[in-house]
Design a protein around this motif. Structure first.
Motif, PDB file in Angstrom:
ATOM      1  N   LEU A   1       0.880  -1.406  -0.131  1.00 28.27           N
ATOM      2  CA  LEU A   1      -0.089   0.027   0.212  1.00 28.27           C
ATOM      3  C   LEU A   1       0.767   1.244  -0.208  1.00 28.27           C
ATOM      4  O   LEU A   1       0.498   2.217  -0.571  1.00 28.27           O
ATOM      5  CB  LEU A   1      -1.112  -0.177   1.266  1.00 28.27           C
ATOM      6  N   ASP A   2       1.978   1.281   0.709  1.00 26.13           N
ATOM      7  CA  ASP A   2       2.846   2.361   0.797  1.00 26.13           C
ATOM      8  C   ASP A   2       3.472   2.480  -0.490  1.00 26.13           C
ATOM      9  O   ASP A   2       3.719   3.978  -0.890  1.00 26.13           O
ATOM     10  CB  ASP A   2       3.947   2.115   2.201  1.00 26.13           C
ATOM     11  N   GLU A   3       3.946   1.485  -1.029  1.00 22.98           N
ATOM     12  CA  GLU A   3       4.890   1.520  -2.400  1.00 22.98           C
ATOM     13  C   GLU A   3       3.985   1.861  -3.546  1.00 22.98           C
ATOM     14  O   GLU A   3       4.412   2.652  -4.235  1.00 22.98           O
ATOM     15  CB  GLU A   3       5.360   0.352  -2.598  1.00 22.98           C
ATOM     16  N   VAL A   4       2.703   1.523  -3.753  1.00 20.81           N
ATOM     17  CA  VAL A   4       1.927   1.548  -4.841  1.00 20.81           C
ATOM     18  C   VAL A   4       1.338   3.099  -4.711  1.00 20.81           C
ATOM     19  O   VAL A   4       1.126   3.726  -5.870  1.00 20.81           O
ATOM     20  CB  VAL A   4       1.116   0.612  -5.267  1.00 20.81           C
ATOM     21  N   GLY A   5       0.858   3.124  -3.552  1.00 20.37           N
ATOM     22  CA  GLY A   5      -0.008   4.526  -3.233  1.00 20.37           C
ATOM     23  C   GLY A   5      -1.302   4.471  -4.217  1.00 20.37           C
ATOM     24  O   GLY A   5      -1.684   3.454  -4.662  1.00 20.37           O
ATOM     25  N   THR A   6      -2.115   5.469  -3.998  1.00 21.32           N
ATOM     26  CA  THR A   6      -3.368   5.526  -4.700  1.00 21.32           C
ATOM     27  C   THR A   6      -3.644   6.514  -5.594  1.00 21.32           C
ATOM     28  O   THR A   6      -2.548   7.784  -5.726  1.00 21.32           O
ATOM     29  CB  THR A   6      -4.184   5.904  -3.270  1.00 21.32           C
ATOM     30  N   SER A   7      -4.497   6.491  -6.481  1.00 23.64           N
ATOM     31  CA  SER A   7      -5.002   7.423  -7.355  1.00 23.64           C
ATOM     32  C   SER A   7      -6.403   7.144  -7.889  1.00 23.64           C
ATOM     33  O   SER A   7      -6.736   5.792  -7.700  1.00 23.64           O
ATOM     34  CB  SER A   7      -3.932   7.206  -8.761  1.00 23.64           C
ATOM     35  N   ALA A   8      -7.055   7.963  -8.630  1.00 27.68           N
ATOM     36  CA  ALA A   8      -8.322   7.806  -8.792  1.00 27.68           C
ATOM     37  C   ALA A   8      -8.674   6.630  -9.776  1.00 27.68           C
ATOM     38  O   ALA A   8      -7.607   6.081 -10.659  1.00 27.68           O
ATOM     39  CB  ALA A   8      -8.774   9.096  -9.446  1.00 27.68           C
ATOM     40  N   VAL A   9      -9.734   6.130  -9.945  1.00 26.20           N
ATOM     41  CA  VAL A   9     -10.255   4.909 -10.652  1.00 26.20           C
ATOM     42  C   VAL A   9     -11.446   5.349 -11.440  1.00 26.20           C
ATOM     43  O   VAL A   9     -12.405   5.823 -10.687  1.00 26.20           O
ATOM     44  CB  VAL A   9     -10.638   3.586  -9.796  1.00 26.20           C
ATOM     45  N   HIS A  10     -11.209   5.311 -12.674  1.00 23.35           N
ATOM     46  CA  HIS A  10     -12.326   5.898 -13.738  1.00 23.35           C
ATOM     47  C   HIS A  10     -12.536   4.684 -14.495  1.00 23.35           C
ATOM     48  O   HIS A  10     -13.833   4.743 -15.183  1.00 23.35           O
ATOM     49  CB  HIS A  10     -11.892   6.913 -14.634  1.00 23.35           C
ATOM     50  N   SER A  11     -12.027   3.545 -14.845  1.00 25.69           N
ATOM     51  CA  SER A  11     -12.291   2.516 -15.729  1.00 25.69           C
ATOM     52  C   SER A  11     -11.767   1.308 -15.037  1.00 25.69           C
ATOM     53  O   SER A  11     -10.744   1.198 -14.234  1.00 25.69           O
ATOM     54  CB  SER A  11     -11.808   2.875 -17.090  1.00 25.69           C
ATOM     55  N   LEU A  12     -12.215   0.244 -15.781  1.00 25.93           N
ATOM     56  CA  LEU A  12     -11.693  -1.065 -15.523  1.00 25.93           C
ATOM     57  C   LEU A  12     -10.110  -1.137 -15.980  1.00 25.93           C
ATOM     58  O   LEU A  12      -9.562  -1.994 -15.284  1.00 25.93           O
ATOM     59  CB  LEU A  12     -12.466  -2.132 -16.450  1.00 25.93           C
TER      60      LEU A  12
END
Length: 393
Positions: A361-372
């Motif tokens: 979770l720390d390494e990949v981080g987060t960003s928005a999800v708009h599509s598959l």
């Protein structure tokens, strides 16, 4: 009474088996259109001989050819498909009324989503479809007129405890919060210092439910409850702060809904998945599920306690992913699948599961999800990071 035509994705698993047990009790109400399996081809062949479905789906072309040959030898004309496209085809087929989505893990996402996009009645037992792609999946349900009925006993209990025809804004229905019950798994009373020595055999020995190895380990870490928290958030449109977990070892109360007037409604029953399956199959009617009546005198007592987040950090990680939003739930799910597989294979210890997930979770981080596509990329990055950490363990 019209006959409902069913596709059962994951027919040889525990949910698939329980579904077919309910179907057997009501041959006048249900017809099996398609059955699918990943590895248990002999079991799938036996089910095809019994239910004579129009289609069956195997994992590989070789499996499909062997299954088709075996069925032809018995005079059974079932068409045998294979792979992801086969799953999507039987989930979205125009002859299908309802789809039991019971393939475990990320592997079940595409076919469950295909059923939603085709406007089917989706009986959702694959919680990962919402964990990974909640915004995308719920949009497909709304835009295509699909009917989404939860099969997890906890979410089905909440569904039953909400007003008929509840809105997506539970404030309008006077709901304050929902409470998901958890059995606590096999290590609820295990001393914290003993958790690091837990073996795969111990972890899959669930005290209440008979399940596959992956979901059994998830129940032992309480990650399964964490995934259910995320699923509940998307199903019922509630933030993390209005979803609580209550440890209830007897597994008689399956979940509760608290209203603003102080009322708390709960659904009770023996711990048997045929109850939520029968409820979803017949909704809004009720049918016999084969489950024994609940004897409260035999149960005698009901206990409740707060979950221990220090002993079970996976539950806290799931709440973290839900609050972060975006691709974090998909990252959590992928990292957990890799970690659990590594634990079952003896490559990492039990206590390493939450450490690995937190690191990913720390390494990949987060960003928005708009599509598959965003979901697939998050899943890919998380698996890559998790596998790297397993290799370096």
């Amino acid at each position: 009474m019209s006959v409902q035509t069913l596709t059962i994705l994951g027919a040889t698993g525990s949910i698939g088996g329980s579904t077919l047990d309910v179907v057997r009790r009501h041959p006048d109400r249900y017809r099996v259109f398609a059955l699918t399996a990943f590895q248990r081809m002999a079991e799938l062949a036996d089910l095809c001989r019994e239910f004579r479905p129009d289609c069956a789906v195997a994992a590989t072309a070789e499996q499909a050819a062997a299954l088709a040959g075996a069925l032809r030898a018995d005079g059974i004309a079932t068409e045998v498909l294979w792979g992801e496209q086969g799953l999507i085809q039987v989930a979205a087929h125009e002859q299908v009324d309802a789809v039991m989505a019971a393939i475990v893990g990320a592997a079940g996402l595409e076919s469950a989503l295909a059923a939603a996009r085709a406007g089917k009645r989706v009986l959702l037992a694959n919680k990962e479809a919402l964990v990974m792609a909640g915004p995308v999946f719920m949009a497909a349900v709304r835009e295509n007129g699909a009917v989404l009925l939860p099969i997890d006993s906890e979410h089905n209990a909440i569904f039953q405890s909400l007003p008929r025809g509840f809105s997506r804004n539970l404030d309008d229905d006077g709901v304050r919060r929902i409470l998901l019950t958890a059995s606590g798994g096999p290590f609820r009373t295990t001393p914290a210092e003993a958790m690091a020595a837990v073996t795969p055999a111990q972890a899959v020995a669930h005290p209440k439910w008979s399940m596959g190895p992956k979901i059994s380990v998830d129940s032992a870490t309480l990650m399964n409850k964490g995934l259910e928290v995320i699923e509940a958030s998307f199903l019922f449109n509630l933030p993390a702060e209005r979803i609580d977990v209550v440890v209830h070892p007897q597994s008689i109360i399956h979940s509760l809904v608290e209203y603003v007037d102080g009322s708390v409604l709960a659904q009770l029953g023996n711990p048997d998945m045929r109850t939520p399956i029968a409820h979803a199959l017949a909704y809004p009617e009720r049918i016999d599920s084969g489950v024994a009546p609940l004897d409260l005198f035999q149960v005698a007592r009901l206990d409740f306690e707060a979950p221990d987040l220090e002993r079970f950090p996976c539950l806290g990680l799931a709440y973290r992913a839900l609050r972060e939003g975006g691709r974090s739930p998909a990252v959590l799910n992928a990292a957990n699948e890799v970690a659990v597989a590594a634990f079952l294979d003896g490559r990492i210890g039990f206590a390493a599961i939450p450490r690995l997930i937190a690191a990913v979770l720390d390494e990949v981080g987060t960003s928005a999800v708009h599509s598959l596509g965003d979901v697939r990329e998050a899943d890919r990055l998380a698996r890559q990071a998790a596998l790297g950490r397993v290799a370096g363990h």
